[in-house]
Structures are given as C-alpha cells and as structure tokens.
Design a protein around this motif. Structure first.
Motif, short mmCIF file in Angstrom:
data_model
loop_
_atom_site.label_atom_id
_atom_site.label_comp_id
_atom_site.label_asym_id
_atom_site.label_seq_id
_atom_site.Cartn_x
_atom_site.Cartn_y
_atom_site.Cartn_z
N ILE A 1 0.83 -1.21 0.00
CA ILE A 1 0.00 0.00 0.00
C ILE A 1 0.86 1.26 0.00
O ILE A 1 0.53 2.25 -0.66
CB ILE A 1 -0.98 0.00 1.19
CG1 ILE A 1 -2.03 -1.09 0.98
CG2 ILE A 1 -1.67 1.35 1.36
CD1 ILE A 1 -2.84 -0.92 -0.30
N ASP A 2 1.98 1.23 0.71
CA ASP A 2 2.88 2.39 0.70
C ASP A 2 3.36 2.69 -0.72
O ASP A 2 3.43 3.86 -1.14
CB ASP A 2 4.08 2.14 1.61
CG ASP A 2 3.71 2.08 3.08
OD1 ASP A 2 2.65 2.62 3.43
OD2 ASP A 2 4.48 1.50 3.87
N LYS B 1 0.55 6.69 -6.77
CA LYS B 1 -0.69 7.46 -6.96
C LYS B 1 -0.45 8.95 -6.78
O LYS B 1 -0.97 9.77 -7.54
CB LYS B 1 -1.75 6.96 -5.99
CG LYS B 1 -3.16 7.48 -6.26
CD LYS B 1 -4.16 6.75 -5.40
CE LYS B 1 -5.59 7.09 -5.83
NZ LYS B 1 -5.97 8.45 -5.50
N GLU B 2 0.34 9.29 -5.80
CA GLU B 2 0.63 10.70 -5.54
C GLU B 2 1.33 11.36 -6.71
O GLU B 2 1.13 12.55 -6.99
CB GLU B 2 1.50 10.82 -4.29
CG GLU B 2 1.82 12.25 -3.89
CD GLU B 2 2.68 12.32 -2.65
OE1 GLU B 2 3.41 11.34 -2.39
OE2 GLU B 2 2.62 13.33 -1.94
N LEU C 1 -7.27 2.97 -10.39
CA LEU C 1 -7.46 3.20 -8.97
C LEU C 1 -8.50 4.30 -8.80
O LEU C 1 -8.29 5.43 -9.22
CB LEU C 1 -6.13 3.65 -8.35
CG LEU C 1 -5.68 2.95 -7.08
CD1 LEU C 1 -5.54 1.46 -7.30
CD2 LEU C 1 -4.34 3.53 -6.63
N THR C 2 -9.64 3.96 -8.21
CA THR C 2 -10.67 4.97 -7.98
C THR C 2 -10.53 5.52 -6.57
O THR C 2 -9.43 5.56 -6.03
CB THR C 2 -12.06 4.39 -8.24
OG1 THR C 2 -12.26 3.24 -7.40
CG2 THR C 2 -12.19 3.94 -9.69
N ALA D 1 -1.85 6.52 -13.04
CA ALA D 1 -2.25 6.10 -14.38
C ALA D 1 -2.96 4.76 -14.31
O ALA D 1 -4.03 4.58 -14.87
CB ALA D 1 -1.03 6.03 -15.28
N ASP D 2 -2.36 3.80 -13.66
CA ASP D 2 -2.99 2.50 -13.45
C ASP D 2 -2.13 1.64 -12.53
O ASP D 2 -0.98 1.95 -12.25
CB ASP D 2 -3.27 1.77 -14.76
CG ASP D 2 -2.04 1.64 -15.64
OD1 ASP D 2 -0.95 1.36 -15.10
OD2 ASP D 2 -2.15 1.82 -16.86
#
Length: 400
Positions: free
Chosen positions: A202-203, A209-210, A266-267, A279-280
């Motif tokens: 998750i990290d 994602k950031e 990722l929503t 992006a994905d």
C-alpha cells in the motif's frame, strides 16, 4: 503453473478467445510459432552489466563472468537485426540490460532504431541510477517514449538489501528527472517478495498514486541468480489484489492482446487518503496466472542470441550471420521454416532485403520462432525445476 485467482483477478482469461485471429492477417514471413502466436514486441539487452545486485536477478558478484566487450553486438548490428525483425512484424522495442545506461552512447542506438520503418515505439527499462536530468532529456530527444524503473521498497535499508545499492533517494530523483524530460508514461516495477517487501504494497501504491505513475507488481520468478527462489516466497497477484482492495476500489481495464499485466484504474480511496490519481495499477503474474497463451514477445541478448521465452534454455545465435558470412543452416530449429500446418494468410507479405545474408538471417529467425516453447503456464513443477538447473543465464544476462 496457474492456481486460479478469482473472478475479478482472472480477467485475462476472458480475452483469450479469438486472441490469435490475426494469424491470417500476415504471411508465412511473419514471426508465428506453432501455437499461432505472433511476435510483435522485441526486448533488446544492450549489456549484461549492472551496478545493482538485486537478489531476484543477480548472482554473487564473485561468480559473475561478464560478456566480453568484443562479443557484444554493436549498435549498427542491433539496428540491422531490428530492421529485419521489423520487416517480419515487430512493432515495439524495449531497451533493457543489465543496466542499459551503462552502455555508452545509448542515444545513438535509440536514434538508429527510431528511423526504422514499422517501429512504432521505443521504451526503456532502467534501474534509474544513471538517469540524470540531462540524460533523460537526451534519451527523450533521441526517441525514447516511455520508461520503466524499479522501486522495490520505500525503506532505505530494505532498498539496499534487495538491490545491493544504497540508492533510494537517487532513484526517486531519477523518476522526477524522467517526468521533467517529458517521458510518458513512467512505470514503476515492484517485485513482491514475501518477507522482504510484502508489507509495503500500500505504501508503494500511495507513492505511485501521488505522482501519477503507472505501477506494476510482479510475482517473484525463478530466474534469480542466487537460487533463493521457492514458491513460499511468491506473493501472488491475487494476494496483492486483495491487499489493495482493502484501501482502494480497483476498476478493471480492458486487456490488450499480449499484455503481460492485468491492469486496474485506482478509484476513490476507502480510507480517504486523498492522493492524486495514478495512471494505473498492474499485476504481472507469471507464476499464479501466466500470460503465455498470447505471448507476443521475443528477446535479443547483448551478445546476439535470440531468446523466445524467459523460461527457455535454448538460445539461437544470430551473430555468425552478421560477422562471419557463413550460411548458418540450423541450430536446434528447421531452416528454412516450413509453414505447413499454419493457416494460410489471405495475402502474401512481400519483403525486400538488402542482401542474401539478410534474407538468410530472416529465414533463420522465422524458423527459430516456430520453435518457441509453450511457456511456464504449461510447465509442471518438475519441468520448472529442470529448467532452473539447465538455464544458462540469470535474469541480468537475459534482459527484462
């Protein structure tokens, strides 16, 4: 080797029906194997040398015998082989190593490849250590479209343990250098290994994602140089999917023919973490849910060997065609290729070669591709173990 991974995770299998329908769209002069799979993508290793010592790739440095420089293909030889492969249907090229940026003047090769008719994209995989801002700009100008970098931990001590280098911040800086140079997309590869980094999934997702990066989690494969692999160390794609699903909603994306990853958008975050949108996220699952049925990749090693599958132990030497002038008439495969047994194409693909030597090389390549093995998906545990014993090269000498 597949163990089944759940309905959402197994989207790949839903797209397999009709995947090989395009066999008849090209002629006997295309890179078709006995299962009807057509090679469209080429991975080119430009060196086996690497400054990292990733435990899933590199053996002990005391036991490494690097390929002598005089045995490496020149840039002109690589371009010549690529041009022939392009005439046979190769459309996408990925530059790999070892660490490709250890090869001096790599921009020259990129420039040569970018001029080859039929090559639609040139991408690169790098550990990022040598990717300065100026190097990133030069590669982009030469023709590199996208870049993949490895990031196996966000903890400095773990990063060093896995990669053999104390370079976490330097790699993060290199990712930013690629972004500033306009290279897009930028992908992050993370090999998930139980007991090493499986608590950081998750990290790493949040990190990607950031920054709006594509992220690929890869199952630990039995291609390591230190022979530490065992099935208990594999974090399966299904396990990774379940971990991420506790924090994010994963929206499956349509899989394109030959994709190695099952990808998701990722929503919103279940925990309201609030980062920007990546992006994905992709799961590459060669152990639990392989993608052999429509594999469209072949590999060229730094010393001119054609490798048809990561898990194959047969290498086909192309260099004698380039340097000796000898008409090589067979190395573990028929020559010239017999197209009997394959569906006949609706129209012949006419290819003009500059010399008889190029035509002989094209014939040899197509005959070798015909012998491409089924892949790890069809291996038993016993045959996989025999492959590990027989395989002459670890991942650093193959090219990722």
């Amino acid at each position: 080797m597949s163990n089944g991974a759940g309905s959402q995770f197994s989207e790949r299998n839903k797209t397999r029906e009709g995947d090989n329908d395009d066999v008849t769209s090209t002629a006997c002069r295309s890179l078709v194997d006995q299962r009807g799979r057509i090679a469209r993508k080429l991975r080119i290793s430009v060196t086996d040398r690497c400054n990292f010592s990733c435990l899933f790739c590199m053996p002990s440095r005391n036991s490494i015998s690097w390929i002598p420089n005089e045995q490496l293909l020149t840039f002109e030889e690589i371009a010549r082989i690529t041009q022939i492969l392009s005439s046979l249907g190769i459309e996408k090229v990925r530059i790999t190593g070892g660490e490709p940026l250890l090869r001096e003047g790599l921009e020259t090769l990129i420039g040569l490849l970018s001029k080859i008719k039929g090559i639609r994209s040139i991408d690169m995989t790098t550990n990022g250590w040598f990717l300065s801002s100026s190097k990133a700009r030069a590669l982009r100008k030469a023709g590199v479209r996208s870049m993949t970098m490895s990031l196996h931990s966000l903890k400095r001590d773990r990063f060093k343990k896995i990669s053999g280098m104390d370079g976490l911040q330097r790699i993060i800086d290199s990712i930013e250098a690629a972004r500033e140079a306009g290279i897009y997309p930028i992908k992050i590869n993370t090999v998930a290994i139980k007991g090493y980094n499986d608590d950081e999934i998750i990290d790493i997702v949040n990190f990607a994602k950031e920054r709006g990066l594509s992220l690929r989690f890869i199952e630990f494969m039995p291609l390591d140089g230190q022979n530490i692999w065992n099935p208990e160390m594999v974090v399966s794609g299904k396990q990774i999917f379940d971990i991420i699903s506790k924090h994010y909603k994963l929206n499956p994306k349509k899989r394109s023919h030959g994709d190695t990853a099952t990808t998701y958008e990722l929503t919103e975050s279940a925990n309201e973490i609030g980062y920007g949108k990546a992006a994905d996220i992709g799961l590459i699952t060669p152990i639990s849910n392989p993608f052999c049925a429509d594999c469209d990749r072949i590999r060229l090693t730094a010393d001119g060997k054609l490798l048809l599958c990561l898990f194959d132990s047969s290498y086909y030497d192309l260099k004698p065609f380039l340097r000796s002038g000898i008409d090589k008439t067979g190395q573990n495969c028929s020559y010239p290729r017999d197209c009997s047994g394959l569906e006949k194409p609706s129209a012949l693909k006419i290819v003009q070669y500059e010399s008889d030597k190029d035509k002989r090389l094209a014939d040899y390549i197509t005959s070798c591709v015909l012998m491409k093995p089924p892949g790890i998906e069809y291996m038993t545990p016993l045959s996989l173990e025999k492959m590990r014993e027989k395989r002459p090269r670890a991942m650093y000498g193959i090219g990722g």
